[in-house]
Write an enzyme that holds these catalytic residues in place. Sequence first.
Site, PDB file in Angstrom:
ATOM      1  N   LYS B  80      65.394  36.859  45.439  1.00 10.41           N
ATOM      2  CA  LYS B  80      66.225  37.529  46.453  1.00 10.41           C
ATOM      3  C   LYS B  80      65.494  37.520  47.794  1.00 10.41           C
ATOM      4  O   LYS B  80      64.264  37.716  47.829  1.00 10.41           O
ATOM      5  CB  LYS B  80      66.539  38.953  45.992  1.00 10.41           C
ATOM      6  CG  LYS B  80      67.529  39.687  46.890  1.00 10.41           C
ATOM      7  CD  LYS B  80      67.918  41.045  46.308  1.00 10.41           C
ATOM      8  CE  LYS B  80      68.886  41.791  47.226  1.00 10.41           C
ATOM      9  NZ  LYS B  80      69.306  43.092  46.661  1.00 10.41           N
ATOM     10  N   SER B 155      74.119  44.230  46.471  1.00 18.05           N
ATOM     11  CA  SER B 155      73.683  43.290  47.469  1.00 18.05           C
ATOM     12  C   SER B 155      73.053  42.020  46.889  1.00 18.05           C
ATOM     13  O   SER B 155      72.918  41.031  47.615  1.00 18.05           O
ATOM     14  CB  SER B 155      72.662  43.955  48.399  1.00 18.05           C
ATOM     15  OG  SER B 155      71.485  44.301  47.703  1.00 18.05           O
ATOM     16  N   SER B 179      72.649  47.629  43.606  1.00 21.69           N
ATOM     17  CA  SER B 179      72.614  46.237  44.060  1.00 21.69           C
ATOM     18  C   SER B 179      72.241  45.200  43.008  1.00 21.69           C
ATOM     19  O   SER B 179      72.410  44.001  43.248  1.00 21.69           O
ATOM     20  CB  SER B 179      71.667  46.100  45.252  1.00 21.69           C
ATOM     21  OG  SER B 179      72.270  46.606  46.407  1.00 21.69           O
TER      22      SER B 179
END
Lengths: 61, 463
Positions: B80, B155, B179
Amino acid sequence: MNDTTLIQERLHLQGLPVYPSDIAYIQSTLNTLLHAQNSLLAFPNINTEVPITVVEKRLLQ
Amino acid sequence: MTDISYLTASELGSFIKSKQLSPVELTKHIFKRIDQADPTLHTYITPTKEIALKQATMAEKDIMRGDYKGPLHGIPIGIKDNYATKGIRTTDGSKLFANFIPEQNATTVKKLLGAGSIMLGKQNMHELAAGSTGTNPYYGTTRNPWNIRYMPGGSSSGGAASLAAGLAVLTTGSDTFGSIRLPAAMCGVYGLKPTYGLISTFGVIPTAWSLDTAGPMARSVSDLALMLQYMAGFDGKDPASLDVRIPNYMKNLHKGMNGVKIGIPTYYLRGLDPDVDKLFQQAIHTLRRLGAEIKEMEIPELEMATYAGYAIVTGEASTFHYEWLKEYSEDYSVDIRSFFLSGALTAAPQYVRAQQARRKMVKALKQAFSDVDILLGPTVPMTTPAYREDWIEQNLEVVRKSMPFTAPINLTGIPSLSVPMGLDQRGLPVGMQFMGNHLSEALLFQIGKAWENTVPLKTTLMN
Protein backbone atom coordinates in the site's frame (compact mmCIF):
# COMPACT_ATOMS: atom_id res chain seq x y z
CA MET A 1 -22.48 25.70 15.90
CA ASN A 2 -22.64 24.50 12.32
CA ASP A 3 -23.85 27.73 10.79
CA THR A 4 -22.10 28.57 7.51
CA THR A 5 -20.78 31.93 8.66
CA LEU A 6 -19.57 30.52 11.95
CA ILE A 7 -17.69 27.70 10.20
CA GLN A 8 -16.04 30.19 7.88
CA GLU A 9 -15.07 32.44 10.78
CA ARG A 10 -13.65 29.62 12.86
CA LEU A 11 -11.56 28.37 9.96
CA HIS A 12 -10.39 31.88 9.22
CA LEU A 13 -9.41 32.49 12.86
CA GLN A 14 -7.13 29.46 12.74
CA GLY A 15 -5.61 30.51 9.45
CA LEU A 16 -7.17 27.51 7.76
CA PRO A 17 -8.38 27.71 4.17
CA VAL A 18 -11.98 28.71 3.53
CA TYR A 19 -13.41 27.31 0.32
CA PRO A 20 -17.13 28.00 -0.15
CA SER A 21 -17.41 24.62 -1.87
CA ASP A 22 -16.17 22.85 1.28
CA ILE A 23 -18.65 24.34 3.69
CA ALA A 24 -21.61 22.07 2.94
CA TYR A 25 -19.40 18.99 3.37
CA ILE A 26 -17.92 20.31 6.61
CA GLN A 27 -21.44 21.00 7.84
CA SER A 28 -22.48 17.50 6.90
CA THR A 29 -19.61 15.93 8.87
CA LEU A 30 -20.17 18.17 11.89
CA ASN A 31 -23.88 17.38 11.83
CA THR A 32 -23.11 13.67 11.76
CA LEU A 33 -20.90 14.15 14.81
CA LEU A 34 -23.51 16.25 16.56
CA HIS A 35 -26.23 13.71 15.90
CA ALA A 36 -23.97 10.84 17.02
CA GLN A 37 -23.24 12.71 20.23
CA ASN A 38 -26.78 11.85 21.36
CA SER A 39 -25.59 8.29 21.89
CA LEU A 40 -23.64 9.52 24.93
CA LEU A 41 -26.86 10.46 26.74
CA ALA A 42 -27.39 6.82 27.64
CA PHE A 43 -24.20 6.96 29.70
CA PRO A 44 -24.67 9.87 32.14
CA ASN A 45 -21.52 9.04 34.13
CA ILE A 46 -19.20 8.94 31.14
CA ASN A 47 -17.37 12.01 32.48
CA THR A 48 -15.92 9.82 35.23
CA GLU A 49 -14.19 7.48 32.78
CA VAL A 50 -10.45 7.93 32.45
CA PRO A 51 -9.94 8.76 28.78
CA ILE A 52 -7.74 6.54 26.69
CA THR A 53 -4.69 8.70 26.18
CA VAL A 54 -1.60 8.55 24.08
CA VAL A 55 0.73 8.66 27.08
CA GLU A 56 2.77 5.48 26.99
CA LYS A 57 4.02 3.66 30.05
CA ARG A 58 7.52 3.77 28.63
CA LEU A 59 7.43 7.56 28.80
CA LEU A 60 6.83 7.43 32.52
CA GLN A 61 9.61 5.00 33.35
CA MET B 1 0.25 -26.94 -13.63
CA THR B 2 -2.97 -25.02 -12.93
CA ASP B 3 -3.25 -21.30 -13.71
CA ILE B 4 -0.94 -19.66 -11.22
CA SER B 5 -2.74 -16.30 -11.21
CA TYR B 6 -5.11 -17.24 -8.42
CA LEU B 7 -3.06 -19.68 -6.39
CA THR B 8 -2.45 -18.72 -2.78
CA ALA B 9 0.98 -17.89 -1.42
CA SER B 10 0.91 -21.16 0.48
CA GLU B 11 0.32 -23.10 -2.76
CA LEU B 12 2.83 -21.09 -4.79
CA GLY B 13 5.39 -21.37 -2.01
CA SER B 14 5.43 -25.14 -2.17
CA PHE B 15 5.99 -25.03 -5.95
CA ILE B 16 8.78 -22.48 -5.51
CA LYS B 17 10.41 -24.46 -2.71
CA SER B 18 10.41 -27.63 -4.80
CA LYS B 19 11.83 -25.65 -7.73
CA GLN B 20 8.80 -26.43 -9.91
CA LEU B 21 8.01 -22.74 -10.23
CA SER B 22 10.45 -19.97 -11.00
CA PRO B 23 9.94 -16.72 -9.04
CA VAL B 24 11.06 -14.87 -12.17
CA GLU B 25 8.40 -16.55 -14.31
CA LEU B 26 5.77 -15.96 -11.63
CA THR B 27 6.68 -12.27 -11.39
CA LYS B 28 6.67 -11.87 -15.17
CA HIS B 29 3.31 -13.62 -15.33
CA ILE B 30 1.78 -11.20 -12.82
CA PHE B 31 3.25 -8.16 -14.55
CA LYS B 32 1.75 -9.35 -17.82
CA ARG B 33 -1.63 -9.35 -16.11
CA ILE B 34 -0.94 -5.93 -14.55
CA ASP B 35 -0.04 -4.52 -17.96
CA GLN B 36 -3.31 -5.87 -19.38
CA ALA B 37 -5.74 -5.03 -16.59
CA ASP B 38 -4.37 -2.13 -14.63
CA PRO B 39 -5.03 0.62 -17.16
CA THR B 40 -8.67 -0.08 -16.30
CA LEU B 41 -8.50 -1.17 -12.67
CA HIS B 42 -5.87 1.30 -11.38
CA THR B 43 -4.66 -0.94 -8.56
CA TYR B 44 -1.06 0.32 -8.67
CA ILE B 45 0.24 3.87 -8.38
CA THR B 46 3.88 2.94 -8.94
CA PRO B 47 4.53 -0.55 -10.32
CA THR B 48 8.16 -1.49 -9.68
CA LYS B 49 8.74 -4.02 -12.43
CA GLU B 50 12.48 -3.56 -12.73
CA ILE B 51 13.07 -3.86 -8.98
CA ALA B 52 10.71 -6.83 -8.78
CA LEU B 53 12.49 -8.72 -11.53
CA LYS B 54 15.85 -8.06 -9.85
CA GLN B 55 14.47 -9.35 -6.55
CA ALA B 56 12.91 -12.36 -8.28
CA THR B 57 16.18 -13.18 -10.05
CA MET B 58 18.04 -13.00 -6.76
CA ALA B 59 15.40 -15.18 -5.06
CA GLU B 60 15.65 -17.72 -7.83
CA LYS B 61 19.43 -17.89 -7.58
CA ASP B 62 19.21 -18.32 -3.79
CA ILE B 63 16.63 -21.07 -4.04
CA MET B 64 18.44 -22.91 -6.83
CA ARG B 65 21.57 -23.09 -4.70
CA GLY B 66 19.54 -24.38 -1.75
CA ASP B 67 19.25 -21.18 0.25
CA TYR B 68 15.45 -21.20 0.70
CA LYS B 69 14.40 -18.54 3.21
CA GLY B 70 10.86 -19.73 3.90
CA PRO B 71 7.29 -19.57 2.63
CA LEU B 72 7.45 -15.93 1.47
CA HIS B 73 10.61 -16.47 -0.56
CA GLY B 74 9.85 -15.58 -4.18
CA ILE B 75 6.23 -14.54 -3.46
CA PRO B 76 5.13 -11.32 -5.23
CA ILE B 77 3.40 -8.80 -2.98
CA GLY B 78 1.83 -5.37 -3.38
CA ILE B 79 2.59 -2.63 -0.86
CA LYS B 80 0.00 0.00 0.00
CA ASP B 81 1.35 3.40 -0.92
CA ASN B 82 1.31 4.71 2.63
CA TYR B 83 4.11 2.28 3.64
CA ALA B 84 7.50 3.97 3.26
CA THR B 85 9.74 2.28 0.70
CA LYS B 86 13.38 3.28 0.52
CA GLY B 87 14.15 5.11 -2.71
CA ILE B 88 10.66 4.50 -4.09
CA ARG B 89 8.00 7.20 -4.24
CA THR B 90 5.45 6.88 -1.44
CA THR B 91 2.44 9.09 -2.17
CA ASP B 92 -0.11 8.07 0.47
CA GLY B 93 -2.50 8.34 -2.47
CA SER B 94 -2.11 12.09 -2.29
CA LYS B 95 -0.84 14.99 -4.35
CA LEU B 96 0.71 16.26 -1.13
CA PHE B 97 3.26 13.41 -1.12
CA ALA B 98 3.59 13.10 -4.90
CA ASN B 99 7.36 13.57 -4.72
CA PHE B 100 8.08 11.96 -1.36
CA ILE B 101 10.89 9.44 -1.66
CA PRO B 102 11.60 7.87 1.76
CA GLU B 103 15.13 7.22 2.92
CA GLN B 104 14.19 4.01 4.69
CA ASN B 105 11.65 1.24 4.56
CA ALA B 106 8.71 0.93 6.91
CA THR B 107 9.47 -1.80 9.45
CA THR B 108 6.89 -4.10 7.86
CA VAL B 109 8.30 -3.62 4.37
CA LYS B 110 11.75 -4.41 5.71
CA LYS B 111 10.43 -7.60 7.30
CA LEU B 112 8.52 -8.79 4.23
CA LEU B 113 11.40 -8.10 1.85
CA GLY B 114 13.80 -9.66 4.34
CA ALA B 115 11.73 -12.84 4.12
CA GLY B 116 12.45 -12.94 0.39
CA SER B 117 9.17 -11.63 -1.00
CA ILE B 118 9.10 -9.70 -4.27
CA MET B 119 7.70 -6.15 -4.28
CA LEU B 120 5.42 -5.69 -7.28
CA GLY B 121 4.87 -2.03 -6.59
CA LYS B 122 3.14 0.63 -4.57
CA GLN B 123 -0.60 0.21 -4.57
CA ASN B 124 -3.42 2.63 -5.05
CA MET B 125 -5.49 3.80 -2.13
CA HIS B 126 -8.10 6.31 -1.15
CA GLU B 127 -6.32 9.64 -0.68
CA LEU B 128 -4.43 9.82 2.64
CA ALA B 129 -6.15 6.60 3.80
CA ALA B 130 -9.05 8.76 4.91
CA GLY B 131 -11.89 7.55 2.71
CA SER B 132 -13.78 4.34 2.07
CA THR B 133 -14.54 4.16 -1.65
CA GLY B 134 -11.31 4.03 -3.68
CA THR B 135 -11.72 7.22 -5.68
CA ASN B 136 -8.46 8.95 -6.39
CA PRO B 137 -8.40 12.09 -8.53
CA TYR B 138 -4.59 12.08 -8.70
CA TYR B 139 -3.59 8.51 -9.55
CA GLY B 140 -6.78 7.08 -11.03
CA THR B 141 -9.85 5.69 -9.35
CA THR B 142 -9.57 2.02 -8.49
CA ARG B 143 -12.32 -0.15 -9.97
CA ASN B 144 -13.88 -3.27 -8.52
CA PRO B 145 -12.74 -6.22 -10.68
CA TRP B 146 -16.10 -7.94 -10.16
CA ASN B 147 -17.74 -5.08 -12.02
CA ILE B 148 -15.79 -1.99 -12.93
CA ARG B 149 -18.79 0.32 -12.52
CA TYR B 150 -18.60 -0.43 -8.79
CA MET B 151 -16.23 0.76 -6.10
CA PRO B 152 -13.70 -1.65 -4.58
CA GLY B 153 -13.97 -0.02 -1.15
CA GLY B 154 -11.15 1.78 0.58
CA SER B 155 -8.86 2.95 1.62
CA SER B 156 -6.79 -0.15 0.73
CA SER B 157 -8.54 -0.22 -2.64
CA GLY B 158 -5.56 -1.25 -4.76
CA GLY B 159 -4.61 -4.08 -2.44
CA ALA B 160 -8.06 -5.66 -2.39
CA ALA B 161 -8.80 -5.15 -6.10
CA SER B 162 -5.40 -6.51 -7.16
CA LEU B 163 -5.96 -9.68 -5.13
CA ALA B 164 -9.40 -10.17 -6.68
CA ALA B 165 -8.01 -9.62 -10.18
CA GLY B 166 -4.95 -11.84 -9.78
CA LEU B 167 -2.55 -8.88 -9.95
CA ALA B 168 -0.83 -9.70 -6.65
CA VAL B 169 -0.48 -12.74 -4.42
CA LEU B 170 -0.43 -10.89 -1.10
CA THR B 171 -0.88 -7.24 -0.21
CA THR B 172 -0.43 -4.96 2.77
CA GLY B 173 -3.18 -2.69 4.03
CA SER B 174 -3.81 -0.26 6.83
CA ASP B 175 -7.00 0.14 8.83
CA THR B 176 -7.97 3.27 10.77
CA PHE B 177 -11.74 2.93 10.50
CA GLY B 178 -12.18 -0.05 8.21
CA SER B 179 -9.63 0.43 5.43
CA ILE B 180 -8.57 -3.22 5.29
CA ARG B 181 -11.89 -4.89 6.03
CA LEU B 182 -14.18 -2.80 3.87
CA PRO B 183 -12.30 -3.27 0.56
CA ALA B 184 -11.67 -6.91 1.42
CA ALA B 185 -15.44 -7.36 1.81
CA MET B 186 -16.31 -5.50 -1.38
CA CYS B 187 -13.71 -7.34 -3.48
CA GLY B 188 -14.36 -10.83 -2.08
CA VAL B 189 -10.97 -11.34 -0.42
CA TYR B 190 -9.71 -11.79 3.15
CA GLY B 191 -8.38 -8.99 5.33
CA LEU B 192 -7.17 -8.83 8.91
CA LYS B 193 -7.20 -5.76 11.09
CA PRO B 194 -4.89 -7.04 13.86
CA THR B 195 -4.76 -6.04 17.52
CA TYR B 196 -3.59 -2.43 17.86
CA GLY B 197 0.19 -2.43 18.23
CA LEU B 198 0.77 -6.01 17.09
CA ILE B 199 2.29 -4.86 13.78
CA SER B 200 4.64 -1.90 13.77
CA THR B 201 3.30 1.21 12.07
CA PHE B 202 6.78 2.74 11.91
CA GLY B 203 7.09 4.13 8.40
CA VAL B 204 3.37 3.97 7.68
CA ILE B 205 2.15 7.53 7.08
CA PRO B 206 -0.34 8.29 9.86
CA THR B 207 -4.03 8.98 9.45
CA ALA B 208 -5.09 8.91 13.12
CA TRP B 209 -2.35 7.64 15.44
CA SER B 210 -4.52 6.11 18.13
CA LEU B 211 -6.46 4.01 15.60
CA ASP B 212 -4.00 3.26 12.78
CA THR B 213 -3.28 -0.44 12.34
CA ALA B 214 -1.19 -2.12 9.66
CA GLY B 215 -2.36 -5.51 8.44
CA PRO B 216 -2.35 -8.21 5.79
CA MET B 217 -4.73 -8.86 2.89
CA ALA B 218 -4.88 -12.09 0.91
CA ARG B 219 -6.99 -14.58 -0.99
CA SER B 220 -7.05 -17.09 1.86
CA VAL B 221 -6.99 -17.24 5.63
CA SER B 222 -3.81 -19.30 5.67
CA ASP B 223 -2.09 -16.60 3.62
CA LEU B 224 -3.15 -13.99 6.17
CA ALA B 225 -1.72 -16.16 8.93
CA LEU B 226 1.49 -16.55 6.96
CA MET B 227 1.81 -12.81 6.43
CA LEU B 228 1.03 -11.95 10.04
CA GLN B 229 3.74 -14.36 11.16
CA TYR B 230 6.26 -12.15 9.40
CA MET B 231 4.62 -8.75 9.98
CA ALA B 232 3.94 -9.02 13.74
CA GLY B 233 6.43 -8.28 16.47
CA PHE B 234 7.79 -5.62 18.76
CA ASP B 235 9.41 -2.56 17.23
CA GLY B 236 11.05 0.03 19.45
CA LYS B 237 10.59 2.62 16.72
CA ASP B 238 6.80 2.47 17.15
CA PRO B 239 5.67 3.89 20.52
CA ALA B 240 2.47 1.84 20.37
CA SER B 241 4.22 -1.44 19.53
CA LEU B 242 3.28 -4.39 21.73
CA ASP B 243 6.06 -6.41 23.28
CA VAL B 244 4.33 -9.79 23.30
CA ARG B 245 5.19 -13.33 22.31
CA ILE B 246 4.17 -14.05 18.74
CA PRO B 247 2.44 -17.44 18.52
CA ASN B 248 2.52 -19.81 15.58
CA TYR B 249 -0.48 -18.53 13.64
CA MET B 250 -0.56 -21.57 11.37
CA LYS B 251 -0.79 -24.07 14.22
CA ASN B 252 -4.56 -24.18 14.85
CA LEU B 253 -5.76 -23.44 11.36
CA HIS B 254 -7.46 -26.79 10.96
CA LYS B 255 -9.05 -27.11 14.39
CA GLY B 256 -12.51 -26.23 13.11
CA MET B 257 -15.38 -24.45 14.77
CA ASN B 258 -16.96 -27.06 16.96
CA GLY B 259 -18.06 -25.61 20.30
CA VAL B 260 -16.90 -22.10 19.52
CA LYS B 261 -19.18 -19.55 21.21
CA ILE B 262 -20.15 -16.71 18.92
CA GLY B 263 -21.98 -13.58 20.03
CA ILE B 264 -23.85 -11.39 17.58
CA PRO B 265 -24.34 -7.88 18.94
CA THR B 266 -27.85 -6.79 18.00
CA TYR B 267 -26.16 -3.49 17.11
CA TYR B 268 -24.79 -5.29 14.03
CA LEU B 269 -28.24 -6.42 12.91
CA ARG B 270 -29.70 -2.97 12.38
CA GLY B 271 -29.95 -1.14 9.09
CA LEU B 272 -28.72 -3.98 6.90
CA ASP B 273 -29.39 -3.93 3.18
CA PRO B 274 -31.75 -6.84 2.35
CA ASP B 275 -29.02 -8.81 0.53
CA VAL B 276 -26.59 -8.36 3.42
CA ASP B 277 -29.27 -9.45 5.88
CA LYS B 278 -30.12 -12.52 3.81
CA LEU B 279 -26.51 -13.62 3.38
CA PHE B 280 -25.80 -12.99 7.06
CA GLN B 281 -28.73 -15.16 8.15
CA GLN B 282 -27.49 -17.91 5.82
CA ALA B 283 -24.01 -17.56 7.30
CA ILE B 284 -25.36 -17.94 10.84
CA HIS B 285 -27.13 -21.13 9.74
CA THR B 286 -23.90 -22.47 8.21
CA LEU B 287 -21.84 -21.57 11.28
CA ARG B 288 -24.32 -23.45 13.49
CA ARG B 289 -24.01 -26.43 11.17
CA LEU B 290 -20.24 -26.26 11.63
CA GLY B 291 -20.73 -26.62 15.36
CA ALA B 292 -20.67 -23.03 16.60
CA GLU B 293 -22.92 -21.97 19.46
CA ILE B 294 -24.45 -18.65 18.49
CA LYS B 295 -26.45 -16.14 20.48
CA GLU B 296 -27.45 -12.52 20.16
CA MET B 297 -26.04 -10.01 22.65
CA GLU B 298 -26.85 -6.48 23.73
CA ILE B 299 -23.78 -4.22 23.88
CA PRO B 300 -25.23 -0.72 24.17
CA GLU B 301 -21.80 0.92 24.41
CA LEU B 302 -21.26 0.19 20.71
CA GLU B 303 -23.76 2.96 19.98
CA MET B 304 -21.00 5.46 20.80
CA ALA B 305 -18.75 4.22 18.01
CA THR B 306 -19.90 6.69 15.39
CA TYR B 307 -19.39 9.64 17.70
CA ALA B 308 -16.00 8.47 18.92
CA GLY B 309 -14.91 7.43 15.44
CA TYR B 310 -15.70 10.77 13.85
CA ALA B 311 -14.29 12.85 16.71
CA ILE B 312 -11.02 10.92 16.87
CA VAL B 313 -10.38 10.35 13.17
CA THR B 314 -11.07 13.93 12.15
CA GLY B 315 -9.39 15.36 15.25
CA GLU B 316 -6.15 13.40 14.89
CA ALA B 317 -6.02 13.65 11.09
CA SER B 318 -6.51 17.42 11.20
CA THR B 319 -3.72 17.65 13.76
CA PHE B 320 -1.29 15.73 11.55
CA HIS B 321 -2.24 17.84 8.53
CA TYR B 322 -2.78 21.18 10.29
CA GLU B 323 0.13 23.11 8.78
CA TRP B 324 -0.16 21.44 5.39
CA LEU B 325 -3.86 22.32 5.24
CA LYS B 326 -2.83 25.94 5.61
CA GLU B 327 0.02 25.88 3.14
CA TYR B 328 -1.02 23.32 0.57
CA SER B 329 -4.80 23.31 0.76
CA GLU B 330 -5.08 22.88 -3.03
CA ASP B 331 -3.25 19.56 -2.74
CA TYR B 332 -6.24 17.93 -1.04
CA SER B 333 -9.39 16.81 -2.80
CA VAL B 334 -12.59 18.35 -1.47
CA ASP B 335 -13.87 15.27 0.38
CA ILE B 336 -10.65 14.80 2.33
CA ARG B 337 -10.00 18.49 2.98
CA SER B 338 -13.50 19.09 4.31
CA PHE B 339 -13.33 15.90 6.40
CA PHE B 340 -10.05 17.02 7.99
CA LEU B 341 -11.15 20.65 8.40
CA SER B 342 -14.20 19.50 10.33
CA GLY B 343 -11.75 17.96 12.79
CA ALA B 344 -10.16 21.36 13.34
CA LEU B 345 -13.59 22.66 14.33
CA THR B 346 -14.38 20.08 16.99
CA ALA B 347 -13.77 21.12 20.57
CA ALA B 348 -11.11 19.55 22.80
CA PRO B 349 -13.76 18.22 25.23
CA GLN B 350 -15.43 16.43 22.32
CA TYR B 351 -12.17 14.66 21.49
CA VAL B 352 -11.49 13.71 25.11
CA ARG B 353 -15.10 12.62 25.58
CA ALA B 354 -14.60 10.33 22.61
CA GLN B 355 -11.59 8.81 24.38
CA GLN B 356 -13.80 8.28 27.43
CA ALA B 357 -16.35 6.56 25.22
CA ARG B 358 -13.56 4.29 24.01
CA ARG B 359 -12.79 3.29 27.59
CA LYS B 360 -16.42 2.34 28.11
CA MET B 361 -16.48 0.36 24.88
CA VAL B 362 -13.29 -1.49 25.82
CA LYS B 363 -14.82 -2.47 29.16
CA ALA B 364 -18.05 -3.59 27.50
CA LEU B 365 -16.23 -5.79 25.01
CA LYS B 366 -14.04 -7.28 27.73
CA GLN B 367 -17.26 -8.25 29.48
CA ALA B 368 -18.67 -9.68 26.24
CA PHE B 369 -15.55 -11.79 25.69
CA SER B 370 -15.95 -13.34 29.12
CA ASP B 371 -19.18 -14.81 27.78
CA VAL B 372 -18.33 -15.67 24.15
CA ASP B 373 -15.18 -16.49 22.19
CA ILE B 374 -15.79 -14.14 19.32
CA LEU B 375 -18.27 -11.59 18.03
CA LEU B 376 -19.74 -11.63 14.57
CA GLY B 377 -21.33 -9.06 12.28
CA PRO B 378 -21.44 -7.99 8.66
CA THR B 379 -18.30 -6.05 7.72
CA VAL B 380 -20.46 -3.18 6.50
CA PRO B 381 -24.25 -2.90 6.42
CA MET B 382 -24.55 -2.14 2.73
CA THR B 383 -23.85 -3.91 -0.54
CA THR B 384 -21.17 -2.45 -2.78
CA PRO B 385 -22.32 0.81 -4.36
CA ALA B 386 -21.74 1.75 -7.99
CA TYR B 387 -19.63 4.85 -8.42
CA ARG B 388 -21.72 7.97 -8.74
CA GLU B 389 -20.89 11.23 -10.46
CA ASP B 390 -21.21 13.13 -7.17
CA TRP B 391 -18.23 11.22 -5.79
CA ILE B 392 -17.42 13.75 -3.07
CA GLU B 393 -20.84 13.40 -1.46
CA GLN B 394 -20.70 9.64 -2.06
CA ASN B 395 -17.35 9.31 -0.28
CA LEU B 396 -18.69 11.04 2.81
CA GLU B 397 -21.87 8.97 2.62
CA VAL B 398 -20.00 5.64 2.48
CA VAL B 399 -17.91 6.69 5.50
CA ARG B 400 -21.11 7.62 7.33
CA LYS B 401 -22.69 4.23 6.60
CA SER B 402 -19.65 2.06 7.26
CA MET B 403 -18.11 3.81 10.28
CA PRO B 404 -20.63 2.35 12.81
CA PHE B 405 -19.69 -1.21 11.73
CA THR B 406 -15.94 -0.83 11.32
CA ALA B 407 -14.88 1.76 13.90
CA PRO B 408 -15.76 -0.19 17.08
CA ILE B 409 -12.85 -2.50 16.31
CA ASN B 410 -10.33 0.33 15.89
CA LEU B 411 -11.66 2.19 18.90
CA THR B 412 -11.24 -0.83 21.16
CA GLY B 413 -8.03 -2.10 19.59
CA ILE B 414 -9.34 -5.63 19.04
CA PRO B 415 -8.61 -7.75 15.96
CA SER B 416 -11.17 -8.38 13.24
CA LEU B 417 -11.05 -10.75 10.30
CA SER B 418 -13.17 -9.87 7.27
CA VAL B 419 -14.15 -12.87 5.16
CA PRO B 420 -16.32 -13.17 2.05
CA MET B 421 -19.90 -14.06 2.97
CA GLY B 422 -21.30 -14.60 -0.51
CA LEU B 423 -22.49 -12.69 -3.56
CA ASP B 424 -25.41 -10.28 -3.66
CA GLN B 425 -28.09 -10.39 -6.35
CA ARG B 426 -25.89 -8.34 -8.68
CA GLY B 427 -23.03 -10.81 -8.32
CA LEU B 428 -20.89 -8.59 -6.10
CA PRO B 429 -19.15 -9.87 -2.96
CA VAL B 430 -20.43 -9.17 0.54
CA GLY B 431 -18.34 -9.69 3.68
CA MET B 432 -18.69 -10.40 7.35
CA GLN B 433 -16.25 -9.95 10.19
CA PHE B 434 -15.17 -12.21 13.05
CA MET B 435 -14.09 -9.99 15.95
CA GLY B 436 -11.93 -11.39 18.74
CA ASN B 437 -10.50 -10.36 22.07
CA HIS B 438 -7.10 -8.68 22.15
CA LEU B 439 -4.37 -10.86 20.61
CA SER B 440 -6.81 -13.58 19.58
CA GLU B 441 -5.62 -13.62 15.95
CA ALA B 442 -4.86 -17.35 16.05
CA LEU B 443 -8.46 -18.08 17.07
CA LEU B 444 -9.79 -15.80 14.34
CA PHE B 445 -7.69 -17.66 11.78
CA GLN B 446 -8.96 -21.01 13.09
CA ILE B 447 -12.57 -19.91 12.76
CA GLY B 448 -11.96 -18.08 9.51
CA LYS B 449 -10.37 -21.16 7.99
CA ALA B 450 -13.35 -23.33 8.94
CA TRP B 451 -15.58 -20.75 7.31
CA GLU B 452 -13.37 -20.55 4.20
CA ASN B 453 -13.66 -24.31 3.81
CA THR B 454 -17.40 -23.85 3.15
CA VAL B 455 -16.39 -21.97 -0.04
CA PRO B 456 -18.48 -18.86 0.61
CA LEU B 457 -17.83 -17.51 -2.88
CA LYS B 458 -19.03 -20.10 -5.31
CA THR B 459 -17.34 -18.35 -8.19
CA THR B 460 -14.06 -16.49 -8.69
CA LEU B 461 -12.72 -14.04 -11.24
CA MET B 462 -10.21 -16.57 -12.50
CA ASN B 463 -11.48 -16.33 -16.05
